[in-house]
Enzyme design. Structure first.
Site, PDB file in Angstrom:
ATOM      1  N   ASP A 303       0.673  -1.267  -0.111  1.00  0.00           N
ATOM      2  CA  ASP A 303       0.077  -0.067  -0.123  1.00  0.00           C
ATOM      3  C   ASP A 303       0.921   1.175   0.006  1.00  0.00           C
ATOM      4  O   ASP A 303       1.865   1.395   0.748  1.00  0.00           O
ATOM      5  CB  ASP A 303      -0.796   0.044   1.329  1.00  0.00           C
ATOM      6  CG  ASP A 303      -1.798   1.182   1.337  1.00  0.00           C
ATOM      7  OD1 ASP A 303      -2.743   1.303   0.382  1.00  0.00           O
ATOM      8  OD2 ASP A 303      -1.801   1.876   2.581  1.00  0.00           O
ATOM      9  N   GLU A 345       1.018  -0.350  -4.772  1.00  0.00           N
ATOM     10  CA  GLU A 345      -0.357   0.326  -5.099  1.00  0.00           C
ATOM     11  C   GLU A 345       0.035   1.929  -5.014  1.00  0.00           C
ATOM     12  O   GLU A 345       0.852   2.248  -4.076  1.00  0.00           O
ATOM     13  CB  GLU A 345      -0.989   0.108  -3.785  1.00  0.00           C
ATOM     14  CG  GLU A 345      -2.842   0.673  -4.007  1.00  0.00           C
ATOM     15  CD  GLU A 345      -2.705   2.388  -3.470  1.00  0.00           C
ATOM     16  OE1 GLU A 345      -3.363   3.031  -3.759  1.00  0.00           O
ATOM     17  OE2 GLU A 345      -1.496   2.566  -2.878  1.00  0.00           O
TER      18      GLU A 345
HETATM   19  C1  OTU Z   1      -4.236   3.758  -0.076  1.00  0.00           C
HETATM   20  O1  OTU Z   1      -4.512   4.874  -1.082  1.00  0.00           O
HETATM   21  C2  OTU Z   1      -5.444   3.033   0.247  1.00  0.00           C
HETATM   22  O2  OTU Z   1      -5.979   2.582  -0.848  1.00  0.00           O
HETATM   23  C3  OTU Z   1      -6.442   3.781   0.959  1.00  0.00           C
HETATM   24  O3  OTU Z   1      -7.765   3.242   1.208  1.00  0.00           O
HETATM   25  C4  OTU Z   1      -5.785   4.130   2.488  1.00  0.00           C
HETATM   26  O4  OTU Z   1      -6.698   5.311   2.878  1.00  0.00           O
HETATM   27  C5  OTU Z   1      -4.375   4.852   2.177  1.00  0.00           C
HETATM   28  O5  OTU Z   1      -3.578   4.130   1.255  1.00  0.00           O
HETATM   29  C6  OTU Z   1      -3.654   4.921   3.241  1.00  0.00           C
HETATM   30  O6  OTU Z   1      -3.500   3.454   3.718  1.00  0.00           O
HETATM   31  O7  OTU Z   1      -4.219   8.254  -1.060  1.00  0.00           O
HETATM   32  O8  OTU Z   1      -6.610   8.193  -1.667  1.00  0.00           O
HETATM   33  O9  OTU Z   1      -1.055   7.135  -4.981  1.00  0.00           O
HETATM   34  O10 OTU Z   1      -3.434   6.020  -4.161  1.00  0.00           O
HETATM   35  O11 OTU Z   1      -1.661   4.963  -1.512  1.00  0.00           O
HETATM   36  C7  OTU Z   1      -6.051   6.856  -1.589  1.00  0.00           C
HETATM   37  C8  OTU Z   1      -1.000   6.580  -3.744  1.00  0.00           C
HETATM   38  C9  OTU Z   1      -4.598   7.367  -1.401  1.00  0.00           C
HETATM   39  C10 OTU Z   1      -2.464   6.561  -3.306  1.00  0.00           C
HETATM   40  C11 OTU Z   1      -2.877   5.565  -1.953  1.00  0.00           C
HETATM   41  C12 OTU Z   1      -3.688   5.901  -0.981  1.00  0.00           C
END
Ligand code: OTU
Length: 677
Positions: A303, A345
């Site tokens: 993530d 991700e």
């Molecule tokens: C991810 O997303 C997860 O998909 C989210 O659900 C979480 O809230 C977040 O991490 C923290 O754990 O900013 O709007 O470019 O896309 O890491 C989502 C990276 C997020 C981001 C991503 C983040």
């Protein structure tokens, strides 16, 4: 050989490896146990040594990139090797067999049979044991990769960011089951050909995680896993940082009373960023990743990778060290669990998210490009922007695959490809404005919800399920079968493209994409969720047809049938849709996305009409791809009826076609420079 070995110092990588292996040999021999079990362990130790030896050069250079210049790099290398080898030895036999099989089939994750699904166990079916009963339905959908969202972990009860604040990677949320049940479920899934995917929030852990608890209690070693700063130092960093959730959580730090310092929390206050400039943090996280792989997870979704490394004076996003960190996790998996893959991700521009993709980094990467360009193409009834982005970015290195989706559990962050925008003179912020009017406005079929309203960037962050954004919600409200029909066609179009572009498609079961489910507004009544409109996307699975209007039941049924059918055709009849290049075709018709996919077995031409009006594609574009006389649309209802190409191919509104030659012969590849120009 001899000469170079003799020049090696005791801290040279291969000496270190030999030392670590020697230590494990001694331990195994000294431990209790039968001669037979010892010799099995020693045998596996030998395999681990061979794999480690093959990774040593890369591992050393990754560590050099992270910690070069420090005195203790050899010690760090030694420590990591110990973790990798120890976890490799603990790996259960069935998983070792899986590793061996996949070493012979390294592209196992990227064939046309690869179809993912993602869901929250709690919102989908309540418990792990209920999920086990759903396996047949995943088989029916041809889903062979299942991402269980992080609410399966132990998390803080309330503020847990939909599971992305993890309190313990080794404990299952007691409301849904136990770790034993999870392992059993993974076992069953593996036997039935479904690969489990789990999240690892490599960027942060929950403030309730044991490491954070220890830091709060004054343990200096654990405090070193995090960033704890004085007001002045924090301000120094903050000057250059952006904000992820301006509405919910302004700033990047959270004051902690126990520690008496500001803790770095890029996302929510309950998510403490991990400090990888401390190699102990890296070794500790490697242990957590390996724990999960040894439970049977076959892919780990890493993530929020862009934020993994911080550097004062920068925005602390996508620092080059991130690549080296992913490299170390890759070395680890190649040594101890080579039958698994890493999935990065990041919702970023294609060029940026592809930085994390590579056979020696993450073999798979989230690809928001397909998603944002599809929604854009629907709005503008024009696929040229998307076609250009695909042409530039959809071809990826051998041994890697993009992960595509129509929607995720998050907001849509319209990270368009800037290069393609330049080509058409598109002003990206203007484009966002248009999309905002379309998806939030009253003059379209869509029903979206804005996110990050207070963002100063002028960009649109949009929420809404596929169903609601594609028109299902308004059609049902109006009780209008014609509107419903158009919405169903749009969803089928999106899925038709999703399943045919290069990469692995991921079906968003947490948004009810398999049935065109609509927005769930109940988050507004929840004390915690009401601040975060991403919850509107995260619907409870709802197949209680008794409570629905006949029209809604009809929509859900048709979307489900379409989904099952398209997935089945992809998995069983479309080998060309696996890994492999895309060739974008310019048909001169802006609403039509056209491209060819081919491998040794098959050549397919995909035509996708993003417009509400019928379109016609001239025969020359099919002939240029080697298609003669007649073709068959494998994605259509009449899969055995040949279409003569003489008059061109007619596409109904929102129709997507997967065309193969009717005679079953694979067309001769012609270099199509001239034809596509
Ligand atoms: C991810 O997303 C997860 O998909 C989210 O659900 C979480 O809230 C977040 O991490 C923290 O754990 O900013 O709007 O470019 O896309 O890491 C989502 C990276 C997020 C981001 C991503 C983040």
């Amino acid at each position: 050989m001899l000469a170079s070995t003799s020049r090696e110092t005791p801290t040279a990588p291969n000496h270190l490896l030999a030392g670590v292996i020697g230590k494990f040999q001694l331990d195994i021999n000294a431990a209790d146990g039968s001669a037979d079990s010892k010799s099995k362990k020693l045998e596996h130790l030998q395999i681990l040594e061979q794999r480690a030896s093959a990774q040593m050069e890369k591992l050393s250079s990754n560590l050099e990139a992270l910690y070069g210049g420090r005195q203790d790099v050899p010690a760090v290398l030694g420590k990591l090797l110990e973790v990798f080898i120890a976890k490799g030895l603990e790996r259960p036999d069935e998983l070792k067999q899986l590793d061996a099989a996949r070493e012979r089939d390294p592209n196992w994750f990227s064939s046309n049979k690869s179809i993912g699904g993602a869901l929250y166990v709690d919102r989908y079916c309540g418990t792990l044991s209920n999920l086990e009963k759903e396996i047949s339905s995943f088989k029916l959908m041809n889903v062979n990769m299942l991402h269980l969202m992080p609410t399966i972990y132990k998390t803080p009860e309330k503020d847990n960011d939909g599971g992305y604040a993890i309190s313990d990677f080794r404990s299952v949320n007691p409301a849904i089951g136990t770790m034993d049940e999870l392992r059993e479920l993974f076992d069953t899934m593996r036997k039935r050909g479904i690969s489990p995917v789990m999240d690892v929030t490599v960027n942060h852990v929950a403030d309730e995680h044991a490491w954070a608890q220890a830091a709060k209690a004054g343990d200096p070693e654990k405090l070193g896993y995090f960033f704890a700063m004085s007001e002045a130092e924090k301000d120094e960093y903050e000057k250059h940082l952006g904000v992820i959730f301006p509405d919910i959580r302004p700033g990047n730090f959270t004051w902690n009373e126990d520690i008496g310092r500001h803790i770095w929390t890029t996302f929510m206050s309950s998510q403490w960023d991990l400090n990888y400039s401390n190699p102990k943090t890296l070794a500790a996280m490697a242990g957590e990743l390996m724990f999960l792989l040894n439970q049977g997870a076959e892919a780990l979704r890493l993530d929020a990778v862009p934020w993994l490394w911080k550097e004062k004076g920068t925005n602390c996003i996508e620092r080059p060290e991130v690549q080296a960190l992913l490299g170390v996790f890759n070395n680890m998996a190649k040594i101890a669990a080579p039958g698994t893959v890493l999935l990065s991700e990041a919702i970023r521009e294609p060029e940026r998210l592809k930085q994390n993709l590579g056979p020696d980094k993450c073999q798979m990467a989230y690809n928001s490009m397909t998603l944002v360009h599809m929604w854009d193409a629907l709005t503008h009834e024009d696929a040229s922007f998307m076609a250009e982005a695909l042409r530039r970015h959809a071809n990826v290195p051998e041994g890697t695959a993009l992960l595509n989706m129509v929607r995720t559990h998050d907001d849509i962050n319209f990270c368009f490809d800037p290069g393609s925008a330049d080509k058409f003179g598109i002003d990206i912020l203007e484009r966002h404005k248009g999309l905002r009017d379309f998806y939030l406005g009253d003059n379209s079929y869509a029903k979206g919800v804005v996110f990050n309203e207070n963002s100063k960037s002028g960009r649109l962050y949009l929420n809404g399920t596929t169903g609601s954004l594609a028109g299902v919600e308004k059609a049902i409200e109006a009780g209008d079968p014609q509107l419903a029909d158009a919405a169903i066609r749009r969803i089928k179009l999106l899925n038709g493209v999703l399943l045919s572009v290069p990469g692995v498609p991921m079906l968003n079961l947490m948004g009810g994409d398999d049935r065109g489910q609509v927005n769930d507004y109940s988050y507004k009544d929840d004390e915690i969720q009401r601040k975060d409109s991403r919850w509107v996307n995260r619907v409870k699975r709802d197949v209680d047809f008794k409570t629905k209007s006949p029209l809604e039941v009809q929509v859900m049924g048709r979307v489900f049938d379409d989904t099952v059918d398209l997935n089945r055709v992809r998995a069983q009849e479309m080998p060309a849709f696996g890994a492999g290049p895309i060739q974008v075709i310019d048909t001169g018709k802006a609403p039509v996305l056209a491209f060819a996919r081919e491998n040794e077995q098959q050549k397919v031409v995909v035509l996708a009409n993003f417009s509400q009006s019928p379109q016609k594609v001239d025969q020359e574009h099919l002939r240029a791809q080697g298609m003669t006389d007649a073709v068959i649309d494998k994605s259509g209802p009449q899969k055995d009826q040949a279409l003569k190409i003489g008059d061109g191919i007619a596409l109904a509104p929102f129709q997507c076609m997967w065309l193969v030659p009717a005679d079953g012969h694979r067309p001769q590849t012609r270099t199509t420079e001239a034809a596509t120009a």
